[in-house]
Every structure is written in C-alpha cells, then in structure tokens.
Design an enzyme around this catalytic site. Structure first.
Site, short mmCIF file in Angstrom:
data_model
loop_
_atom_site.label_atom_id
_atom_site.label_comp_id
_atom_site.label_asym_id
_atom_site.label_seq_id
_atom_site.Cartn_x
_atom_site.Cartn_y
_atom_site.Cartn_z
CB ALA A 253 -0.93 -0.02 1.21
N PRO A 254 0.41 2.31 -0.70
CG PRO A 254 0.35 4.49 -1.53
CD PRO A 254 1.16 3.59 -0.66
N GLY A 255 0.29 1.36 -3.31
CA GLY A 255 0.31 0.63 -4.57
C GLY A 255 1.05 1.30 -5.70
CD GLU A 275 -0.75 -2.31 3.85
OE1 GLU A 275 -0.83 -2.02 5.07
OE2 GLU A 275 0.31 -2.22 3.19
CG ASP A 300 1.68 -9.75 9.75
OD1 ASP A 300 2.52 -9.16 9.04
OD2 ASP A 300 1.86 -9.98 10.96
CG ASP A 318 9.08 0.96 0.63
OD1 ASP A 318 10.13 1.34 1.17
OD2 ASP A 318 8.17 1.74 0.29
CB CYS A 370 11.07 6.92 2.70
SG CYS A 370 9.77 6.50 3.87
#
Length: 731
Positions: A253-255, A275, A300, A318, A370
């Site tokens: 997510a969000p994709g 997700e 999960d 990620d 990030c």
C-alpha cells in the site's frame, strides 16, 4: 389556552435571541486534522492533503509547509503564553494552525469563529513571547522539490504522453546531458511551463515546483499519469522483474510501486501485493484495480509464505520506517527517537529474514526505506547477512546503468559502497535507501556470514579453554606452559616502574627548601613506595607462579609413573586371575563331561525302553490284521510249556541288554549328547514293563486275559525269536 400561547411565543423569542454559531473555516479545520495525524501517527502529509475532499490541494500544502517548518517555535509560544491552560476549550491542534497563520504567515486570520477570536486576543502576548523565545527555527531547505510524474505505460506510451502535455500548453526541454549534475542544475532552473524527461528513467517526467497546483487539479489525467517521487522508482528498477515472472510486494500500500512493477512486466505474470492495514488495503485495491497481473492479499506479510504466494522469484520490501527522508520530516528538524528506531529496526529485520527463508524460489530481494538513519538501513542489511549466508549483497551501482552520486556509509565496509542513497538536497528527491540481495550459488556463502561464523567459532574455542584464562579462576592451579597475560604486561611495564625512583631523588633535592613542596614530595614518595611494593609483589607472584608450574610438572610426572606401575600390577593380577579361571574352567568341564556321560547312559536306556514299547505297539497293530491267519498257529503253540516260553523271554531280555550295552559303547566313543529325560518317567516305564510281564504270567496261568490275546503275544515272540536266530546263524 392563552397562557400556553404566551409561553410558546416566549420560547420562540428566546430561541431567536440565541447567537448563531460561526463555523471555523474549512482550511483551518482540515489542516488541524492533518497536523494531528502527521505528528501522532507519523502519516505522510502529501497523501493526507490529496485525500482531503474539503481542502484545496495547493493551499493545503502551503499551510502544512508553514506549520511544519515553525512547529517547534509554535509549541514554545504556547508554553510561554499558557494558551491551552487558560483556554481549555480551544483545540490544541487548531491553535497551532491559527498561530502559524497569524505569527509566521499572512499575519491575519479569516472568519469570526470563537477559536479565531480567542487566538486574536493573545496576539500581543504571542509577539512578546516570540521576541523572548530561544528556540532556533527549523532549517530551510536549499531547494524546492520538483513535481515528478510517471507515465502509466500500460495505458499510454511516452510519445503519446508528451503530445498530450504539449496540447495542454507544456513545453518539453529537449536537451541531452552526459553528467547527472548538469541535469540537476537544469531541473532547478525549469520555467513554470517547462518539463523534462528524467536522466535515469525514460517514463518519468519532471516538472517545476510551481506545477503542483496543476497536477493537484488534473483529475482527468489520473489513469494516464501517476504522481510519484523519483526516489520511489529506484527499488522497482533495481528489482527489474522480466515479463511472466512472479513477484511479491510485501508492504504494497498504497500501490504506486506495485503498479510500476506491473508496467515493467508489461502486465504479464503475477504480482502478489500484501497489505495488513484495512484502510491502506482499500487504497491498494483502488490503485491496482486496472491491472490484472496484480493479486491483492489482506494479510500480515510475516504470515504469507510459499503456500499463499507460490513460485515467487522477485521480492520487494518497503517496510514501515521513521520517514526521516521525507521532505516534510526534514522541515520538522525532529530529534532522533532511538527507542522508536530500535522497534522499527526489529520489524524490518524480521521482514527481510522472512523474505530470505520463506520463499525457496526467490532469486532477488530489494530492501528499501524512506529513511536516512543507518539504524534502519546499513545495520539491518548487516544483521541479515550475518544470519543468512545463502544471500549476498549485490552491487547496486553495477546494476544501475547511469551515474549515481550517493551511496551508503563508509563505516560499514563491504556494505555501504554497495547500497544507494537518494539525498534530498543533492538528488532533488525525498531521502531513500536501497539494497539489493541475490541468492548465492550452491555451497556458497556471503563474506559477512563466513566472517561472523569464524568469529563465533573463535569465541567458542576461547570459551572451551580453561577457567584460568581471561582472569577467571585465579585460585585454581594452572596448567603447565600456560599463557600468562599478567606476566607479559609486567615485563613490558618493568622499565616504566623504575622511573618513579629517579624522579623521587630529583624532586627531593629541588624541594628541600620549600615546606609546601616537602609535603608534596612526601606524598609523592609514599606513592612511589607503594608502586615499588606493588612491583615487588608482582615479581614475587611471578616466582611463585613459576615454582608452582614446576611443582605441577613434577607432580604430573610422578602421577604418570605411579599410574604406569599401577597398570603393570593390575595387568599381572589380571593375568594370574585369568590362569586360575582357566584351570577352574577345565576342572568344571571334566566334571561336566563325567556327569553328562552318566546322564547320557540313563537317557540312552530310557530311549531304548521307549523304542521297545513302540515296536510292541506296531507289532500289535500288525497282529490284529493277521488274526485269521494266526488262528491255526495259536492252537499249535498251546502245547508249548510254560518253561519254554520263560526261556524264550529270558533270551529275548539278554539280547536286548546286549544291544543296549553295545549302543552305549558306541555313544561314549562318539561323545553324542542326548536329551535328558526325568528319572520319574524312567521309573514309570519300568513299572509298565513289570505290568506287561505280570500280564504274561497271568495269561499263562489262565486268569483274566483271553486266550486269543495270549496266543497273539506268544506268536509274535516266537516270530521274533526265529528272526534273531537266523541273524545269529548268518553272523
């Protein structure tokens, strides 16, 4: 009835007299809600602004930028004026938004709502507090982040996208750059109506910072273009799944990354997008609805294995992180929360190890965050390599076709130079970290794993050494020729220990005149004497340890000699005992053979008696069959006398006895071993013989036995006698 009408009229008048509640402007309310989610739940500002239906995108981003840059100073002003304590009904998040607009923005507030009027009353106090504030404002970034737009190549190719944008009034900068730095300089100087193709990714278009307003309103472009930062394309490009491959996006997510993977695979193959969060899963389904290659899983990702996602070859991870690389986070100038980083690092490590071990067909794994903190990046990579030898860290720079400027930290040798970083102030993107893992060949392990196992093996060897090592078990005896670290340290420090004595004499001569110096010298002398005593004690310990080691060696040799003598004595005793046992065994064997011979004789006699009885039974059966033929012979045999029959019986017994003795002699010569039969059974058989003899006598005397049976017995005996006589004559 009149009274009731009056009451109703009074109530209507009172209702009309109540002042109408003036609402807070929607921009302020939406900004307060977004600010709370950003600070408390650490959500992304841009996604929240884009999702808000009541907030204009351009103005909302500007308000949030203003608040986040000055948030520390705003909190200091609230604390100095005690605004939230004096006004408990005032929403603290809304108060921050209003103070940011009043003190750091336009200098005035819109509307006449109660919260707006409340903050206006404190305007002078806020100015006074700002002049006294010692909080440094957040650092202002030296660049304005450009607007990156990715072309959805599943719907529109690059030439068609450029033509469509040119029809909208945008001007393409058709320049080629050899160096990445030259491209970055040109991006900083883009005009308001210009756009350029990215240096690394051909389906990515770069617009100036002022184009945010346009792309915030261009909802009709949603299916053809995707608003995605350039740094977010690094993980998907380095994963590089070909067509018809099987890919797993563990935190999808969000994709945005998932849809980019579908574009790279030409919408052929299979992408499992996982997700856990229900709300984010809805966004994932919305983004991936147009791609048939994507299969979403609301689960999960630690519970998803090869059974739910079979044949996975490429994995993208990620995970959730601190978001310290986001531009909005950099404006906050937050302090590092070590406890939160520790928790996030534990989750990130679990996800990476799960990806390495739960999918046996996985060829390549890309890990990205990030974040700009090494606790979430290099350290996670190092930990995963230490405990998973079947994956190695690939060189991301070699996988990248063109020039890249930023890499990992040099503090992590062998790891930092192989990982990529996107730095906001250099790459004009958000902060991003990317590491690429590839499966090792059979019987091959990565270097970090081998070094860790070697170090672990050395620790195990050291732990297996004696307790006297490493200063443990000082009271125990040491082994001979044992390494002594204390002795070696003392040898190197002997020359240094002698220096205080020389300095002692010099200081005594120089300070003999001053009384203050005398005290100092006395203290120095005392210290020097203590040090000398320590040195002498150490030397004594040396000699003691050497003597103890010699004594240990001597005692060890004596123990060995005594042990050898004891072994010899034991061997002699054992030999004597063996000889005695052998002699006893021989005697026992002899006695056993004698007893066995006797037992053999008894058993032989018993067996002979049983054979005689068997023969008699067989003869009886034969005699019954020949009763008619023997009737004439019986009448002739009646004339025989009893004496002749007795003589016949005695002769038969003598012959049987002679046969038994002959058989016993042959049995003794051959040492045959026969089965034992109880003495009681032998006696019973003898009794049966006597009964047979008595029966013979009774039949002869004319008692109970009938005459025919007697004749049969006599006939059989006569036949046997004739056969035996014939055998004797032949012999």
């Amino acid at each position: 009835m009149v009274e009731n009408t009056n009451e109703n009229s009074n109530s209507g008048e009172s209702h009309r007299q109540r002042p109408h509640k003036i609402p807070v402007p929607t921009n302020y309310r939406s900004a307060a809600k977004i600010l709370r989610l950003v600070v408390e739940e650490r959500r992304n500002v841009k996604t929240l602004v884009l999702q808000d239906k009541h907030l204009r995108k351009g103005k909302g981003l500007a308000i949030m930028d203003l608040i986040l840059v000055n948030l520390k100073q705003i909190d200091d002003l609230i604390a100095r004026t005690e605004l939230t304590q004096k006004e408990p009904k005032l929403n603290p998040w809304l108060a921050r938004v209003l103070i940011a607009e009043l003190m750091f923005g336009r200098g005035e507030l819109n509307g006449e709502s109660l919260p707006v009027q409340c903050v206006r009353r404190y305007q002078e106090a806020l100015k006074d507090a700002l002049s006294k504030s010692d909080v440094t404002p957040a650092k202002q970034l030296d660049f304005k982040e450009p607007r990156y737009v990715r072309i959805n190549t599943s719907v529109l190719a690059q030439p068609g996208a450029i033509r469509l944008l040119q029809e909208e009034g945008w001007v393409l900068v058709e320049e080629e750059f050899e160096k990445y730095t030259d491209f970055l300089e040109r991006v900083k100087n883009l005009g308001d109506s210009e756009f350029i193709i990215d240096f690394h990714f051909k389906e990515l278009l770069v617009f100036p910072h002022s184009a945010r307003n346009y792309w915030g309103r261009a909802t009709e472009m949603k299916q053809k273009f995707v608003l995605q930062n350039k740094a977010c394309l690094l993980p998907t490009y380095l994963l590089g799944p070909p067509k018809k491959s099987v890919v797993l996006d563990m935190c999808a997510a969000p994709g945005l990354k998932t849809t980019h993977l579908a574009n790279l695979m030409k919408n052929k193959g299979r992408i499992y997008a996982v997700e856990r969060n229900a709300e984010r899963y809805k966004l994932l389904c919305e983004y991936s609805a147009e791609f048939g290659v994507i299969k979403t899983i609301n689960e999960d990702c630690l519970l998803v294995a090869d059974e739910q996602a079979p044949g996975v070859e490429y994995i993208l991870i990620d995970p959730s992180c601190s978001g310290s690389g986001m531009v909005d986070r950099l404006k906050l100038n937050e302090e590092v929360d070590k406890q939160r980083l520790y928790k996030l690092g534990g989750l990130q490590y679990k996800l990476l190890c799960h990806a390495m071990n739960a999918f046996p067909a996985a060829k390549r794994i890309v890990y990205s965050t990030c974040s700009i903190y090494p606790e979430e990046n290099e350290e996670i990579v190092l930990g995963a390599l230490k405990h998973n030898g079947h994956f190695r860290l690939a060189d991301a720079k070699a996988l990248f076709d063109k020039e890249w400027l930023n890499f990992g930290s040099s503090d992590y040798s062998g790891i930092g130079e192989r990982c990529l970083y996107a730095r906001p102030e250099i790459d004009l993107t958000i902060g991003m970290f990317v590491a690429v893992f590839e499966r090792c060949a059979e019987d091959e392990y990565n270097e970090v794993y081998l070094a860790h196992e070697k170090q672990k093996g050395s620790y195990e060897k050291l732990s297996k050494m004696g307790n006297a090592d490493f200063g443990r078990g000082r009271g125990k005896k040491r082994r001979p020729n044992q390494y002594d670290q204390e002795a070696e340290i003392e040898e190197h420090s002997e020359g240094v220990d002698e220096l205080p004595s020389a300095s002692k004499s010099a200081s005594a001569v120089a300070s003999s005149s001053d009384p203050k110096k005398k005290k100092r010298n006395q203290s120095m002398n005392d210290e020097n004497e203590q040090e000398e005593n320590l040195v002498t004690e150490k030397k004594k310990r040396k000699t003691k340890t050497i003597s103890e080691e010699k004594n240990d060696e001597e005692t060890f040799e004596e123990q060995e000699s005594t042990a050898v003598l004891k072994k010899k004595k034991k061997s002699k005793k054992d030999g004597n005992e063996q000889e005695e046992n052998q002699a006893k065994d021989k005697k026992n064997r002899k006695s056993k053979t004698v007893a066995e011979g006797e037992n053999d004789e008894q058993t032989f006699e018993e067996q002979e008696s049983t054979t005689v009885l068997k023969k008699k039974k067989k003869s009886k059966s034969n005699e019954n069959e020949q009763e008619e033929n023997q009737a004439l012979n019986k009448k002739k045999r009646k004339s025989k006398t009893v004496a002749e029959e007795k003589n016949d019986e005695e002769s038969l017994k003598e012959q049987e006895f002679s046969n038994v003795t002959s058989k016993q002699d042959t049995a003794e010569d051959s040492n045959a071993v026969l089965e034992n039969v109880g003495a009681d059974e032998h006696k019973k058989k003898k009794k049966k013989k006597k009964q047979i003899e008595e029966n013979y006598e009774t039949t002869v005397n004319g008692d109970a036995k009938p005459l025919e049976a007697f004749d049969n017995d006599v006939g059989t005996h006569a036949k046997k006698k004739k056969k035996k006589d014939k055998k004797v004559d032949v012999d």
